[in-house]
Design a protein around this motif. Structure first.
Motif, short mmCIF file in Angstrom:
data_model
loop_
_atom_site.label_atom_id
_atom_site.label_comp_id
_atom_site.label_asym_id
_atom_site.label_seq_id
_atom_site.Cartn_x
_atom_site.Cartn_y
_atom_site.Cartn_z
N TRP A 1 0.84 -1.19 0.00
CA TRP A 1 0.00 0.00 0.00
C TRP A 1 0.88 1.24 0.00
O TRP A 1 1.53 1.55 0.99
N ILE A 2 0.88 1.96 -1.13
CA ILE A 2 1.61 3.22 -1.24
C ILE A 2 0.95 4.28 -0.37
O ILE A 2 1.61 5.08 0.30
N SER A 3 -0.37 4.29 -0.38
CA SER A 3 -1.17 5.17 0.46
C SER A 3 -2.48 4.46 0.76
O SER A 3 -2.66 3.30 0.39
N ASP B 1 -5.37 4.62 -0.50
CA ASP B 1 -6.16 4.16 -1.65
C ASP B 1 -5.30 3.94 -2.89
O ASP B 1 -5.83 3.94 -4.01
N THR B 2 -4.00 3.76 -2.73
CA THR B 2 -3.12 3.48 -3.86
C THR B 2 -2.34 2.20 -3.58
O THR B 2 -1.61 2.12 -2.60
N LEU C 1 -3.36 3.13 -12.70
CA LEU C 1 -2.59 4.34 -12.93
C LEU C 1 -1.44 4.10 -13.89
O LEU C 1 -1.16 4.91 -14.76
N LEU D 1 0.20 -0.16 -10.65
CA LEU D 1 -0.21 0.80 -9.63
C LEU D 1 -1.70 1.08 -9.82
O LEU D 1 -2.12 1.52 -10.91
N ILE D 2 -2.51 0.81 -8.78
CA ILE D 2 -3.96 0.88 -8.91
C ILE D 2 -4.55 1.82 -7.87
O ILE D 2 -4.18 1.77 -6.69
N LYS D 3 -5.44 2.69 -8.31
CA LYS D 3 -6.21 3.56 -7.41
C LYS D 3 -7.43 2.77 -6.97
O LYS D 3 -8.31 2.48 -7.78
N THR D 4 -7.50 2.40 -5.70
CA THR D 4 -8.53 1.45 -5.28
C THR D 4 -9.88 2.09 -4.98
O THR D 4 -10.88 1.38 -4.89
N ASP D 5 -9.95 3.42 -4.82
CA ASP D 5 -11.26 4.02 -4.56
C ASP D 5 -12.17 3.92 -5.78
O ASP D 5 -13.36 3.63 -5.67
N LEU E 1 0.22 -0.92 -4.88
CA LEU E 1 1.25 -1.37 -5.80
C LEU E 1 1.28 -2.90 -5.80
O LEU E 1 1.46 -3.52 -4.76
#
Length: 424
Positions: free
Chosen positions: A140-142, A144-145, A172, A163-167, A147
């Motif tokens: 987890w990069i953040s 809701d991001t 990405l 890299l995926i934006k999970t919200d 890797l």
């Protein structure tokens, strides 16, 4: 409208009836029912409220279930009664669980999906396209991001990332990592851990050799690649032969963590269940805070300790202490019964001193690789599949160094495959 507000409206309406005594009795019953419902709403035992823990169960009839609960401390649960039966073949134990959501890659349909437990099912919420990808690790990069690192599905020779934006489940970026493909006798590669430190990204990996349809072995080397983040350009690759197969698929079992000082620890898994290099020792490596290389002075040789066995999985307790899950090689015959034979023990380690403190007084556990421990609130919740005692969550109190039985999983339960914290 809250349940308490609804209760007030019902009581007001009933009290307007002509027969006050009957009205009062009826209103009392309604109020009691609503108060119970309100309590369920507050504690999360009722429906519609996010619970604290998730339990993934394999049933005796090969059915699989996900149960959500607010406590692991006591009680008894039956997956066939309160669990959500998984009817879709695309769901398996290789889940990523965070903040009440479940994420999983469907390789056949080439999508990475997001789920949530609804009233009667594990409901699909959204999907992101992810073609020719097999996930080895997540990071987890953040909040809701996410890797993902893994391999191409065609021949498992190219290390990839996404890299995926999970919200909103948007990809990405996706690409290849500049890790050399296997060559010579080696036929595949695997990534065992990923760790980011500001603008640097560590990736641990090793190579494998296919010996037959169901037989393979592993190189004798741990590789550590350093990348620039977010550019994903390679800086260098280091090697270490003190042990091999760094980490493993962390959707299935954790193999690394950071301590309070910012030191990063990871365990190697050369045993037959992962690396199939039983001649190499299971060991724990360290990357010190502020450094970008392995600490050459630190190596905790698990196999060379009083444990004298291989291990799979490590969980940090704090204060330099951790629990590892080790095998008893005298209790299984080989890979054919490695999963079904109860032969796993749990040991408490002092990582700073490089010392085995003791074996925890738990029943022998079965199930080769599992996400089997949650550490929360000074308690290590340890799931045990015991042939003799049944399936329980055991509670290890870190401060008092004491153990007791907690929640029992009964009924159709065969294996507790994983336990996860939904709400922290």
């Amino acid at each position: 409208m809250s349940l308490a507000h609804r209760a007030d409206l019902i009581i007001t309406a009933v009290m307007n009836l002509s027969t006050k005594k009957i009205a009062f009795q009826f209103a009392s019953v309604i109020l009691l029912a609503c108060l119970i419902a309100c309590q369920e709403e507050q504690t999360g035992t009722g429906s519609g409220i996010q619970k604290k823990y998730s339990i993934y169960i394999l049933g005796k009839d090969a059915k699989e279930y996900i149960l959500e609960t607010n406590t692991l401390d006591s009680g008894i649960l039956y997956p066939e009664k309160t669990g959500h039966e998984i009817n879709e073949k695309e769901i398996d134990r290789e889940l990523i669980v965070r903040d009440g959501y479940y994420y999983l890659l469907n390789r056949k349909k080439a999508v990475f999906r997001k789920y949530k437990v609804a009233a009667t099912e594990l409901k699909k919420l959204a999907s992101a396209p992810l073609e020719n990808f097999s996930v080895d690790n997540y990071y987890w990069i953040s909040k809701d991001t996410l890797l993902l690192t893994g391999l191409n599905l065609t021949d498992f020779t190219q290390v990839k990332y996404a890299l995926i934006k999970t919200d909103d489940m948007k990809v990405l970026t996706i690409g290849d990592l500049a890790i050399p493909r296997p060559s010579g006798k080696y036929t595949s590669v695997s990534t065992g851990f990923v760790e980011r430190r500001k603008k640097q990204l560590f990736v641990g990996y090793t190579y494998h050799q296919q010996l037959g349809s169901y037989d393979y072995t592993t190189s004798d080397t741990t590789y550590l690649a350093l990348f620039n983040y977010p550019q994903m350009t390679i800086r260098r690759i280091d090697k270490d032969i003190r042990s091999t197969y760094p980490g493993g698929t962390n959707m299935v079992q954790p193999y690394s963590f950071n301590d309070e000082k910012g030191n990063y620890y990871f365990m190697t898994c050369p045993g037959i269940a992962l690396g199939n290099r039983a001649d190499r020792p299971t060991g724990i490596f360290r990357i010190n805070t502020g450094e970008d290389v392995l600490d050459k002075k630190y190596f905790f040789n698990i196999s060379g300790s009083v444990i004298n066995n291989h291990a799979y999985g490590i969980w940090y307790l704090g204060g330099g202490q951790a629990i590892i899950r080790t095998e008893r090689k005298d209790l299984f015959k080989g890979l054919n019964d490695h999963y079904s034979a109860a032969h796993f023990e749990f040991y408490l380690l002092d990582l700073y001193a490089g010392k085995v403190l003791k074996k925890l007084a738990l029943p022998l556990d079965k199930g080769t690789r599992r996400a089997s421990i949650i550490v929360s609130g000074g308690i290590a919740y340890i799931s045990i599949n015991s042939t003799k005692e049944g399936n329980y969550i055991w509670l290890y109190d870190i401060k008092t160094d004491s153990l007791r039985k907690g929640l029992q999983l009964s009924g159709n339960t065969d294996f507790i495959m994983r336990i996860d914290q939904l709400k922290k």
